[in-house]
Scaffold this motif. Structure first.
Motif, short mmCIF file in Angstrom:
data_model
loop_
_atom_site.label_atom_id
_atom_site.label_comp_id
_atom_site.label_asym_id
_atom_site.label_seq_id
_atom_site.Cartn_x
_atom_site.Cartn_y
_atom_site.Cartn_z
N THR A 182 0.82 -1.22 0.00
CA THR A 182 0.00 0.00 0.00
C THR A 182 0.85 1.27 0.00
N ASN B 295 -8.49 5.09 5.08
CA ASN B 295 -7.75 3.85 4.98
C ASN B 295 -8.32 2.83 5.96
N PHE C 2 -4.82 10.47 5.67
CA PHE C 2 -5.99 9.60 5.68
C PHE C 2 -6.87 9.92 6.89
#
Length: 423
Positions: free
Chosen positions: A188, A280, A325
């Protein structure tokens, strides 16, 4: 504190005899004194007209993040509690990702000492590893005795396999719970949204579903190997749900949750590069959303969490790939779930935010019964509200629901001999 709740429909799945009955509930000094159909309230009581509303045990959020200490400009414990009350939550589980990380007895004491002194009861999670970096274990037995109700590195996945296995083993003597967010961070790295057609069209680096699914499979293998209790947090893909479903059928001590916003938005919502939609795990595909609803309906997914992660403007008003995020969620979690639900009954929905979290954590279930403490949430399914600065109590405003109208709103909460009335 003297309140008379008139004509509320009681949602109480435990055996107290009031399930789905319309009753009057009289609360005096934080204790439920009477439940019945008496038409005349006591003269000294404040009357809450609750016809058409649902009264349940106070809701419990299993995943929220505060900024205090160190990041008070994003969220203090007081502002988080205000947001929790507005969202119907009387108890909240706090992730350890503050500055410094919650990993010492004094860190826990700062949270534990607030319990009973304010309406919202805050429960601390202690970091598994020092500074939540994933390498060196904290003293979990001592932290358990100091008040930690679970162990997790919070926003940071446990990437180190040996650390995860040892944690599962070390927690077993006292029945400790490990909460882990499954993500292979090497897959990621630099990702900003779900990997797929929309990330390609927008020119953004994708976060593949595989990064979650590989770690779910790894964690399940280690759980089978080492034993213990594992809770997988923030699942987002169809395959991840299927893997958990299979593991539960094998009898593993496994539970899981999803974020409320994950069943509302898919990756097409990022077409305007609005950083409030940068979360996320990322918003996935419509097929993944369908799988999450299926998992909620069949019991594979145990709980729904707010995934409350406040970010200030300096962290969000940036180019999309540079923004942090996270989204706030305490105030919108249940209303969003209620608004977009097509499969679950109201009893099932409330169980996901009330009964299940306490079962997972091994905490007492509040009862709607005479002479029991009033730990209650009153919810109005007929009310609608628009999400915006005028309605949000969090210090941060990073909500993907800004400007949207949601159905259903909290009318009142009761806990710790205190009440907050919104009607």
């Amino acid at each position: 504190m003297n309140y008379f709740i008139r004509q509320a429909t009681v949602l109480q799945p435990t055996a107290t005899g009031w399930q789905l009955q319309t009753q009057n509930v009289w609360i005096v000094n934080g204790i439920i004194k009477r439940i019945g159909d008496e038409a005349t309230p006591p003269p000294e009581a404040t009357i809450i007209e609750a016809a058409g509303m649902y009264l349940s045990a106070g809701w419990f959020d299993m995943r929220a993040q505060a900024g205090e200490p160190g990041l008070e400009h994003k969220e203090t414990l007081a502002s988080l509690s205000d947001a929790a009350m507005a969202g119907g939550f009387t108890e909240v589980l706090l992730m350890p990702n503050t500055e410094p990380v919650t990993q010492h007895k004094n860190d826990l004491a700062r949270i534990v000492q607030t319990q009973g002194r304010q309406l919202v009861t805050l429960h601390p999670v202690a970091a598994v590893t020092k500074d939540a970096k994933g390498t060196e274990l904290n003293e979990m037995i001592d932290l358990h005795h100091a008040g930690a109700v679970a162990f997790s590195d919070g926003t940071e996945p446990l990437w180190h396999s040996d650390v995860l296995v040892k944690t599962l083993q070390y927690l077993q003597p006292f029945g400790g719970l490990l909460i882990n967010r499954p993500e292979d961070t090497m897959l990621t790295r630099f990702g900003t949204m779900n990997e797929g057609m929309h990330s390609t069209l927008l020119g953004l680096k994708g976060i593949p579903a595989l990064a979650e699914e590989l770690m779910v499979q790894r964690d399940l293998n280690f759980l089978e190997y080492a034993g213990g209790r594992l809770h997988l947090s923030l699942l987002s893909t169809r395959k991840a749900v299927d893997l958990v479903r299979q593991a539960k059928a094998q009898g593993l001590q496994l539970t899981c949750d999803i974020a409320a916003h994950q069943v509302v938005f898919d990756d097409s919502a990022l077409s305007d590069f609005d950083t409030n939609f940068k979360v996320n795990p990322p918003f996935r595909t419509p097929d993944d959303i369908a799988a999450l609803w299926e998992g909620l309906a069949d019991g594979t997914i145990d709980a729904v969490v707010s995934a409350h992660q406040p970010q200030d403007e300096e962290s969000k008003k940036l180019e999309f790939d540079l923004a942090d995020f996270g989204a706030i969620g305490l105030e919108t979690a249940f209303s969003a779930l209620f608004t977009h639900n097509t499969q679950l009954s109201i009893e099932q929905l409330i169980a996901k935010v009330s009964v299940a979290p306490r079962q997972i954590l091994g905490l007492p279930q509040p009862l709607i019964a005479v002479e029991q403490p009033a730990n209650l949430t009153l919810f109005n399914p007929q009310a609608s509200w628009t999400v915006g600065p005028a309605t949000l109590r969090s210090l941060s405003q990073n909500s993907p629901f800004l400007g949207q109208t949601l159905q259903g709103r909290v009318a009142a909460v009761f806990n710790n001999q205190m009440a907050q009335i919104f009607v």
